[in-house]
Design an enzyme around this catalytic site. Sequence first.
Site, PDB file in Angstrom:
ATOM      1  N   LYS A  78       2.755   3.540  -2.501  1.00 50.70           N
ATOM      2  CA  LYS A  78       2.985   3.752  -3.926  1.00 50.70           C
ATOM      3  C   LYS A  78       4.454   4.073  -4.153  1.00 50.70           C
ATOM      4  O   LYS A  78       5.087   4.720  -3.309  1.00 50.70           O
ATOM      5  CB  LYS A  78       2.120   4.900  -4.432  1.00 50.70           C
ATOM      6  CG  LYS A  78       0.620   4.566  -4.380  1.00 50.70           C
ATOM      7  CD  LYS A  78      -0.247   5.790  -4.539  1.00 50.70           C
ATOM      8  CE  LYS A  78      -1.714   5.408  -4.364  1.00 50.70           C
ATOM      9  NZ  LYS A  78      -2.552   6.599  -4.138  1.00 50.70           N
TER      10      LYS A  78
ATOM     11  N   ARG B  52      -7.975  14.568   0.772  1.00 50.90           N
ATOM     12  CA  ARG B  52      -6.751  15.346   1.022  1.00 50.90           C
ATOM     13  C   ARG B  52      -6.004  15.553  -0.281  1.00 50.90           C
ATOM     14  O   ARG B  52      -6.336  14.953  -1.299  1.00 50.90           O
ATOM     15  CB  ARG B  52      -5.845  14.560   1.973  1.00 50.90           C
ATOM     16  CG  ARG B  52      -5.464  13.212   1.387  1.00 50.90           C
ATOM     17  CD  ARG B  52      -4.297  12.530   2.071  1.00 50.90           C
ATOM     18  NE  ARG B  52      -3.803  11.422   1.279  1.00 50.90           N
ATOM     19  CZ  ARG B  52      -4.301  10.184   1.289  1.00 50.90           C
ATOM     20  NH1 ARG B  52      -5.322   9.877   2.064  1.00 50.90           N
ATOM     21  NH2 ARG B  52      -3.778   9.248   0.512  1.00 50.90           N
TER      22      ARG B  52
ATOM     23  N   HIS C 172       0.800  -1.231   0.000  1.00 50.30           N
ATOM     24  CA  HIS C 172       0.000   0.000   0.000  1.00 50.30           C
ATOM     25  C   HIS C 172       0.829   1.275   0.000  1.00 50.30           C
ATOM     26  O   HIS C 172       0.295   2.358   0.213  1.00 50.30           O
ATOM     27  CB  HIS C 172      -1.005  -0.010   1.162  1.00 50.30           C
ATOM     28  CG  HIS C 172      -1.824  -1.271   1.179  1.00 50.30           C
ATOM     29  ND1 HIS C 172      -2.765  -1.541   0.218  1.00 50.30           N
ATOM     30  CD2 HIS C 172      -1.796  -2.347   1.994  1.00 50.30           C
ATOM     31  CE1 HIS C 172      -3.290  -2.735   0.450  1.00 50.30           C
ATOM     32  NE2 HIS C 172      -2.721  -3.246   1.520  1.00 50.30           N
TER      33      HIS C 172
ATOM     34  N   ASN D 220     -10.238   9.750  -1.007  1.00 51.78           N
ATOM     35  CA  ASN D 220      -9.297  10.404  -0.100  1.00 51.78           C
ATOM     36  C   ASN D 220      -9.580  11.898  -0.101  1.00 51.78           C
ATOM     37  O   ASN D 220      -9.566  12.540  -1.141  1.00 51.78           O
ATOM     38  CB  ASN D 220      -7.857  10.146  -0.537  1.00 51.78           C
ATOM     39  CG  ASN D 220      -7.533   8.665  -0.568  1.00 51.78           C
ATOM     40  OD1 ASN D 220      -7.996   7.907   0.277  1.00 51.78           O
ATOM     41  ND2 ASN D 220      -6.783   8.238  -1.548  1.00 51.78           N
TER      42      ASN D 220
HETATM   43  C1  MV4 Z   1      -9.758  -4.379  -2.990  1.00 56.10           C
HETATM   44  C2  MV4 Z   1      -8.907  -5.224  -3.718  1.00 56.10           C
HETATM   45  C3  MV4 Z   1      -9.481  -6.222  -4.477  1.00 56.10           C
HETATM   46  N1  MV4 Z   1     -10.834  -6.377  -4.478  1.00 56.10           N
HETATM   47  N2  MV4 Z   1     -11.079  -4.575  -3.042  1.00 56.10           N
HETATM   48  C4  MV4 Z   1      -6.337  -1.938  -0.768  1.00 56.10           C
HETATM   49  C5  MV4 Z   1      -6.389  -0.631  -0.094  1.00 56.10           C
HETATM   50  C6  MV4 Z   1      -7.782  -0.158  -0.142  1.00 56.10           C
HETATM   51  N3  MV4 Z   1      -7.781   1.126  -0.767  1.00 56.10           N
HETATM   52  C7  MV4 Z   1      -8.536  -1.165  -0.930  1.00 56.10           C
HETATM   53  N4  MV4 Z   1      -7.602  -2.149  -1.355  1.00 56.10           N
HETATM   54  C8  MV4 Z   1      -7.961  -3.170  -2.154  1.00 56.10           C
HETATM   55  N5  MV4 Z   1      -9.301  -3.387  -2.243  1.00 56.10           N
HETATM   56  C9  MV4 Z   1     -11.591  -5.549  -3.764  1.00 56.10           C
HETATM   57  N6  MV4 Z   1     -12.919  -5.721  -3.772  1.00 56.10           N
HETATM   58  C10 MV4 Z   1      -7.527  -5.010  -3.658  1.00 56.10           C
HETATM   59  C11 MV4 Z   1      -7.046  -3.966  -2.865  1.00 56.10           C
HETATM   60  C12 MV4 Z   1      -5.616  -3.791  -2.871  1.00 56.10           C
HETATM   61  C13 MV4 Z   1      -5.020  -2.670  -3.456  1.00 56.10           C
HETATM   62  C14 MV4 Z   1      -5.769  -1.651  -4.027  1.00 56.10           C
HETATM   63  C15 MV4 Z   1      -5.175  -0.540  -4.567  1.00 56.10           C
HETATM   64  C16 MV4 Z   1      -3.788  -0.443  -4.597  1.00 56.10           C
HETATM   65  C17 MV4 Z   1      -3.031  -1.431  -4.044  1.00 56.10           C
HETATM   66  C18 MV4 Z   1      -3.621  -2.549  -3.467  1.00 56.10           C
HETATM   67  C19 MV4 Z   1      -2.840  -3.541  -2.911  1.00 56.10           C
HETATM   68  C20 MV4 Z   1      -3.428  -4.635  -2.342  1.00 56.10           C
HETATM   69  C21 MV4 Z   1      -4.817  -4.765  -2.308  1.00 56.10           C
END
Ligand code: MV4
Length: 451
Positions: free
Chosen positions: A238, A292, A236, A290
Amino acid sequence: MTKKVLIANRGEIALRALRACKEVGLKTVGVYSSGDQELKHLRFADETVCIGPSNPLESYLYVPGILSAAEVTGSDAIYPGYGFLAEDYEFAEKCEGSGFKFIGPSSAVIKKMGDKITAKTIAEKSGIPTVPGYKDKLPENKGELEKIATKIGFPIMIKATAGGGGRGMRVANDINELISGISITQQEAKNAFGNETLYLEKYIENPRHIEVQIFGDGKGKAIHLGTRDCSLQRRHQKIIEEAPAVDIDEGETQKVLTACVNLCESIKYEGAGTIEFLYKDEEFFFIEMNTRIQVEHPVTEMITMFDLVKAQLKVALGMDFVLDQNRITFKGHAMECRINAEDPVTFIPSPGKITKMHPPGGFGIRFDSHIYSGYTVPPYYDSLLAKIITATNKRKSCIKRMKNALDEFFVEGIKTNHSLHLALMNDQTFQDNKHNINYLEDNFMKQFEND
Ligand code: MV4
């Protein structure tokens, strides 16, 4: 009278905000912890106030200390930046209550969007596509839960409504994992957030992470500033971001951008905000908003020439400012590499004294950083040292320019992830834009570790 802004942050974003304040003619107050006296922006601030010891809980997160500093300096407004108190609705509420303008959306809007079920409901009402799932009260009964699960289909993601940014979530592959996962996530959410409410979503496998930058005037008018691709990440965090997101369905993008503007107008959103999506097989799925400014805002600025931080200040302080989608144009491509003080392979932080350093420069290169030769990186805060941003006509030339910028840039005395960035710029999958949110951890790091 000239208004005064207290910058309630540190590092590169504090310097970014200070520069914007000076440009629009605002006085500045820099605040710092006792371990942060060398921060670059403090040299250019009109006033500085020490707000506590190095421990962020007693300084940058300590609300009474920040409000006192605003009081003694006669500040009019508080700039939160990202991290720390930026999305803490209680802090925004206290600023409002103490007579300081919180530079950002209202505390009520921060609170609404901080509750992920509420945010998802608002998104749906605005016509934003969301992940199929279930957000009503979960049944105690196994049979009932099984019906819901069958309708969604495994794998299912269990998420805490008070979570976000990767906190309070887990994947379940079958009904037994779902039952145990619910009780574990519930307990974790109760401990971490004091709120055990959960929701379920279909787990989207190997998506890209696309986000939309929006900006609102707080009175019901909003615009979008296009998309960003932030798929290159680890746990998480970037690492590389770009604008616009490329190889994404044009028609779907336009629909989503319009819906994002609708959402912001419907909640009278004020200032800069980001709506996050997963993107898979030509489909967008909203995940969260977000409220912000984000670390990666410069890539959007470089393709639109819209100064997001200046706009935040102008809207918050009621200065002359026109928000008009027709004035926004998109040109070229921009990419950002986050240079962190950390081991490039193990990601272990590497604080210490920068004995020597040289920033990159030249046409289409932007270097947003607070570091300088002789600066000591303290161990108490996140390890972001610098953002190298390149802007060109096309993604391919942007990567080339980034390679040259990285070649010029050196930091001595501490470890940085410089070599990781260079290797990524030379990586075929990255160059072909074929990566997704899992590529770095699941594929790239294995070959990089062995090189
Ligand atoms: C998810 C997903 C797959 N399917 N939701 C990670 C942080 C939060 N913003 C939501 N996240 C995710 N939600 C569903 N239904 C995978 C992630 C996720 C992810 C999302 C964005 C950027 C990086 C990530 C890394 C791991 C998991």
